[in-house]
Design a protein around this motif. Structure first.
Motif, short mmCIF file in Angstrom:
data_model
loop_
_atom_site.label_atom_id
_atom_site.label_comp_id
_atom_site.label_asym_id
_atom_site.label_seq_id
_atom_site.Cartn_x
_atom_site.Cartn_y
_atom_site.Cartn_z
N UNK A 164 -30.61 -86.23 -90.81
CA UNK A 164 -31.44 -85.97 -89.64
C UNK A 164 -32.91 -86.04 -90.01
N UNK A 165 -33.27 -85.51 -91.16
CA UNK A 165 -34.67 -85.54 -91.60
C UNK A 165 -35.13 -86.96 -91.91
N UNK A 166 -34.20 -87.82 -92.32
CA UNK A 166 -34.56 -89.20 -92.69
C UNK A 166 -34.87 -90.06 -91.48
N UNK A 167 -34.40 -89.66 -90.29
CA UNK A 167 -34.64 -90.46 -89.09
C UNK A 167 -33.37 -90.70 -88.32
N UNK A 168 -33.14 -91.96 -87.93
CA UNK A 168 -31.93 -92.30 -87.18
C UNK A 168 -31.48 -93.69 -87.58
N UNK A 169 -30.53 -94.24 -86.80
CA UNK A 169 -29.91 -95.53 -87.15
C UNK A 169 -30.91 -96.67 -87.22
N UNK A 170 -32.10 -96.52 -86.58
CA UNK A 170 -33.10 -97.59 -86.61
C UNK A 170 -34.08 -97.44 -87.77
N UNK A 171 -33.96 -96.35 -88.51
CA UNK A 171 -34.90 -96.09 -89.61
C UNK A 171 -34.68 -97.05 -90.77
N UNK A 172 -35.78 -97.52 -91.32
CA UNK A 172 -35.71 -98.40 -92.49
C UNK A 172 -35.54 -97.53 -93.74
N UNK A 173 -34.29 -97.17 -94.01
CA UNK A 173 -33.99 -96.32 -95.16
C UNK A 173 -32.82 -96.92 -95.92
N UNK A 174 -33.07 -97.96 -96.73
CA UNK A 174 -31.99 -98.70 -97.39
C UNK A 174 -31.12 -97.86 -98.33
N UNK A 175 -31.65 -96.73 -98.81
CA UNK A 175 -30.88 -95.92 -99.76
C UNK A 175 -30.21 -94.72 -99.10
N UNK A 176 -30.41 -94.53 -97.80
CA UNK A 176 -29.82 -93.37 -97.13
C UNK A 176 -28.31 -93.56 -97.02
N UNK A 177 -27.50 -92.60 -97.50
CA UNK A 177 -26.04 -92.75 -97.44
C UNK A 177 -25.47 -92.53 -96.05
N UNK A 178 -26.27 -91.92 -95.17
CA UNK A 178 -25.79 -91.59 -93.83
C UNK A 178 -26.90 -91.81 -92.81
N UNK A 179 -26.59 -92.56 -91.75
CA UNK A 179 -27.52 -92.76 -90.63
C UNK A 179 -26.86 -92.21 -89.38
N UNK A 180 -27.64 -91.51 -88.55
CA UNK A 180 -27.12 -90.87 -87.35
C UNK A 180 -27.80 -91.44 -86.11
N UNK A 181 -27.18 -91.29 -84.91
CA UNK A 181 -27.76 -91.84 -83.68
C UNK A 181 -29.13 -91.23 -83.39
N UNK A 182 -29.91 -91.92 -82.54
CA UNK A 182 -31.21 -91.36 -82.16
C UNK A 182 -31.04 -90.41 -80.97
N UNK A 183 -32.14 -89.85 -80.52
CA UNK A 183 -32.09 -88.74 -79.57
C UNK A 183 -31.71 -89.16 -78.16
N UNK A 184 -31.57 -90.45 -77.87
CA UNK A 184 -31.13 -90.86 -76.54
C UNK A 184 -29.69 -90.42 -76.30
N UNK A 185 -28.93 -90.22 -77.37
CA UNK A 185 -27.53 -89.84 -77.25
C UNK A 185 -27.35 -88.34 -77.42
N UNK A 186 -26.47 -87.77 -76.62
CA UNK A 186 -26.12 -86.36 -76.75
C UNK A 186 -25.53 -86.08 -78.13
N UNK A 187 -25.01 -87.12 -78.80
CA UNK A 187 -24.43 -86.94 -80.13
C UNK A 187 -25.44 -86.32 -81.09
N UNK A 188 -26.67 -86.78 -81.03
CA UNK A 188 -27.66 -86.26 -81.98
C UNK A 188 -27.96 -84.79 -81.70
N UNK A 189 -28.09 -84.42 -80.43
CA UNK A 189 -28.35 -83.03 -80.10
C UNK A 189 -27.24 -82.11 -80.58
N UNK A 190 -25.99 -82.54 -80.43
CA UNK A 190 -24.87 -81.73 -80.87
C UNK A 190 -24.86 -81.61 -82.40
#
Length: 301
Positions: free
Chosen positions: A267-293
């Motif tokens: 969550x601290x790294x950003x979301x699925x659109x973040x340019x983070x090639x080494x991040x092991x996990x990417x999560x949806x952005x805030x448009x989706x209720x998934x991120x809020x949950x």
């Protein structure tokens, strides 16, 4: 098993933060709508759901700039700050997409575009009556379609659940669909079927998608999801971490348990659109209720 505390969101989901005054009393008053049309705000949306955006704000046209008279296809969205707002399907133009840019919008703008997309998407698929097969025309300012014989169709909203699966402690199960990038994971979702309660849908979808049984199913929050015209109902459910994962319906390519720390780092790294090639996990952005949950489960404001 002992029930865990119910999850609550600190703020409503992005597309549910503003209550639009739908101005229902005007839907059956064409004279009032015609009078208001020249100075009304008009939100234009193309067939692919794109809209005009100026930075982080929706761009509206005035009714008189669109047409001298109110078009048949103009849908009354409601009233904002005393002004009437309509939505209108237009030809293709170079605009923004809600999935990509929706997180930039204000609560008012996000509510209006969600309403506009949902109702216009319904109109696009409701040209013929399922009752008698006759062609339909819009009425009541876009909130009904009817045939010459009088058969009426009203806007349809498809209910779907979206669920965060946890182990009752410090682990959460997330899944990745086949078409998603390798490191993008999210919650599990699916449409409610006829004759099924929401809780039954949660249990069935998780059984079908990852082959697990869940309990302690609890409602969290909801948000409109106009892709094309759904209502996402957010839940949490508990499962056994030791249960074998089996992808019965072929929708899920991969599912993994993640720790609360891993989720917080993602969550601290950003979301699925973040340019983070080494991040092991990417999560949806805030448009989706998934991120809020996910944020609420992880204890991130």
């Amino acid at each position: 098993m002992v029930s865990v505390a119910k999850l609550t969101l600190t703020v409503p989901p992005l597309l549910s933060r503003y209550h639009v005054d739908r101005a229902d009393e005007l839907r059956a008053d064409p004279a009032a709508l015609d009078t208001a049309w020249p100075t009304a705000e008009v939100l234009r949306v193309d067939p692919r759901g794109r809209f005009a955006l100026d930075g982080t704000a929706l761009v509206f046209a005035r009714g008189h700039e669109i047409a001298a008279e109110r078009p048949v296809g103009a849908v009354l969205l409601g009233r904002v700050d005393g002004a009437l707002v309509f939505a209108l399907r237009v030809e293709k133009f170079d605009g923004a997409d809600l999935r990509m840019r929706g997180h930039l919008l204000s609560p008012v703008d996000s509510a209006l575009i969600a309403e506009a997309l949902g109702i216009l998407n319904w109109h696009a698929s409701a040209g013929f009556s399922p009752v008698d097969g006759g062609p339909t025309v819009p009425g009541r300012a876009g909130w009904v379609r009817s045939t010459e014989s009088g058969a009426e169709e009203f806007p349809r909203t498809d209910a779907a659940m979206i669920t965060l699966v946890h182990d009752g402690a410090d682990q959460v199960l997330l899944g990745r669909q086949h078409q998603w990038p390798e490191r993008l994971f999210s919650l599990f979702a699916g449409f409610v079927e006829p004759g099924e309660s929401l809780e039954q849908c949660v249990a069935r979808e998780l059984r079908e998608e990852v082959g697990i049984e869940v309990d302690d199913i609890a409602y969290v929050a909801s948000q409109p999801w106009p892709f094309p015209r759904s209502l996402m109902l957010g839940f949490t459910a508990r499962a056994d971490r030791e249960a074998q994962l089996t992808f019965h319906d072929g929708e899920i390519a991969e599912a993994r348990w993640f720790s609360r720390l891993q989720v917080r780092e993602a969550l601290a790294a950003g979301d699925w659109s973040t340019d983070a090639p080494d991040a092991p996990l990417l999560l949806p952005n805030s448009i989706s209720i998934a991120r809020g949950i996910v944020e609420a489960w992880a204890g991130v404001d």
